[in-house]
Design a protein around this motif. Structure first.
Motif, mmCIF file in Angstrom:
data_model
loop_
_atom_site.group_PDB
_atom_site.id
_atom_site.type_symbol
_atom_site.label_atom_id
_atom_site.label_comp_id
_atom_site.label_asym_id
_atom_site.label_seq_id
_atom_site.Cartn_x
_atom_site.Cartn_y
_atom_site.Cartn_z
ATOM 1 N N ARG A 26 48.871 54.752 64.764
ATOM 2 C CA ARG A 26 49.748 53.634 64.627
ATOM 3 C C ARG A 26 50.004 53.198 65.978
ATOM 4 N N VAL A 27 49.886 51.968 66.146
ATOM 5 C CA VAL A 27 50.490 51.284 67.329
ATOM 6 C C VAL A 27 51.750 50.761 67.080
ATOM 7 N N PHE A 59 47.803 46.660 71.954
ATOM 8 C CA PHE A 59 48.467 45.970 71.123
ATOM 9 C C PHE A 59 47.703 45.586 69.671
ATOM 10 N N GLN A 60 48.620 45.529 68.760
ATOM 11 C CA GLN A 60 47.990 45.330 67.485
ATOM 12 C C GLN A 60 48.945 44.367 66.751
ATOM 13 N N GLY A 61 48.516 43.298 66.096
ATOM 14 C CA GLY A 61 49.179 42.483 65.197
ATOM 15 C C GLY A 61 48.700 41.035 65.190
ATOM 16 N N ALA A 62 49.102 40.125 64.383
ATOM 17 C CA ALA A 62 48.949 38.520 64.335
ATOM 18 C C ALA A 62 49.074 38.027 65.438
ATOM 19 N N ASP A 63 49.753 38.086 66.432
ATOM 20 C CA ASP A 63 49.860 37.272 67.445
ATOM 21 C C ASP A 63 49.562 38.188 68.598
ATOM 22 N N ARG A 64 48.449 39.099 68.509
ATOM 23 C CA ARG A 64 48.587 39.829 69.531
ATOM 24 C C ARG A 64 48.072 39.374 71.067
ATOM 25 N N LEU A 70 39.149 46.194 69.975
ATOM 26 C CA LEU A 70 38.682 47.546 68.992
ATOM 27 C C LEU A 70 38.999 47.041 67.314
ATOM 28 N N PRO A 71 37.924 47.026 66.707
ATOM 29 C CA PRO A 71 37.983 46.734 65.156
ATOM 30 C C PRO A 71 38.644 48.065 64.741
ATOM 31 N N VAL A 72 39.396 47.789 63.970
ATOM 32 C CA VAL A 72 39.913 48.945 62.932
ATOM 33 C C VAL A 72 39.876 48.528 61.605
ATOM 34 N N GLU A 73 39.218 49.500 60.898
ATOM 35 C CA GLU A 73 38.873 49.206 59.194
ATOM 36 C C GLU A 73 39.865 49.077 58.162
ATOM 37 N N GLY A 74 40.093 47.806 58.064
ATOM 38 C CA GLY A 74 41.380 47.748 56.757
ATOM 39 C C GLY A 74 42.649 47.226 57.503
ATOM 40 N N ALA A 75 42.532 47.004 58.899
ATOM 41 C CA ALA A 75 43.767 46.475 59.572
ATOM 42 C C ALA A 75 43.463 45.462 60.728
ATOM 43 N N ALA A 76 44.390 44.730 61.333
ATOM 44 C CA ALA A 76 44.235 43.895 62.205
ATOM 45 C C ALA A 76 43.696 44.817 63.468
#
Length: 139
Positions: free
Chosen positions: A32-33, A70-75, A113-119
């Protein structure tokens, strides 16, 4: 007693730790980031030094790397701000308190970097060149 290289890398990590993102050194990317972003300092390579003989000194252009994630909607915007903050932190003291002759970051190499099931993760490797001299390549 730590070597000049270790002292310089510790000072660089301390500079990164002052930012809003979580800063680590030499760690693997966690599952988790953190919401505020993640910075991982990689020690890198000192490279071949230039040598002067009188007095004997080894002059390095050590290439360390900062992995910024960084991960998230407004990344995109948050990641850009994080990279700008790294540049500002380094520019505030280009000698890391007199430990280096000069510290300079290079342009980031971006990766999504794609993450399966997450942003997906927005990431970049930011090379940082540390110019310093020492009397002993092992000390």
């Amino acid at each position: 007693m730590p070597t000049p290289r270790e002292t310089i890398l510790a000072a660089l990590l301390a500079r990164l730790s002052a930012l809003a993102a979580t800063a680590l050194r030499g760690e693997v990317l966690p599952e988790r980031v953190p919401a505020d972003g993640l910075l991982i300092l990689r020690d890198g390579e000192p490279g071949e030094p230039e040598v002067t003989l009188s007095p004997l000194a080894y002059h390095y252009q050590h290439r360390a790397e900062i992995e910024a994630v960084f991960q998230g909607a407004d990344r995109d915007a948050a990641f850009d701000t994080l990279c700008a903050n790294i540049g500002t932190a380094l520019a505030a003291d280009r000698t890391l308190g007199g430990l280096c002759d000069w510290v300079e970051a290079e342009a980031p190499r971006h990766v999504d970097l794609p993450v399966e099931g997450a942003a997906s993760l927005k990431a970049a490797v930011i090379p940082v060149v540390l110019h310093y001299s020492t009397a002993d390549p092992l000390g």
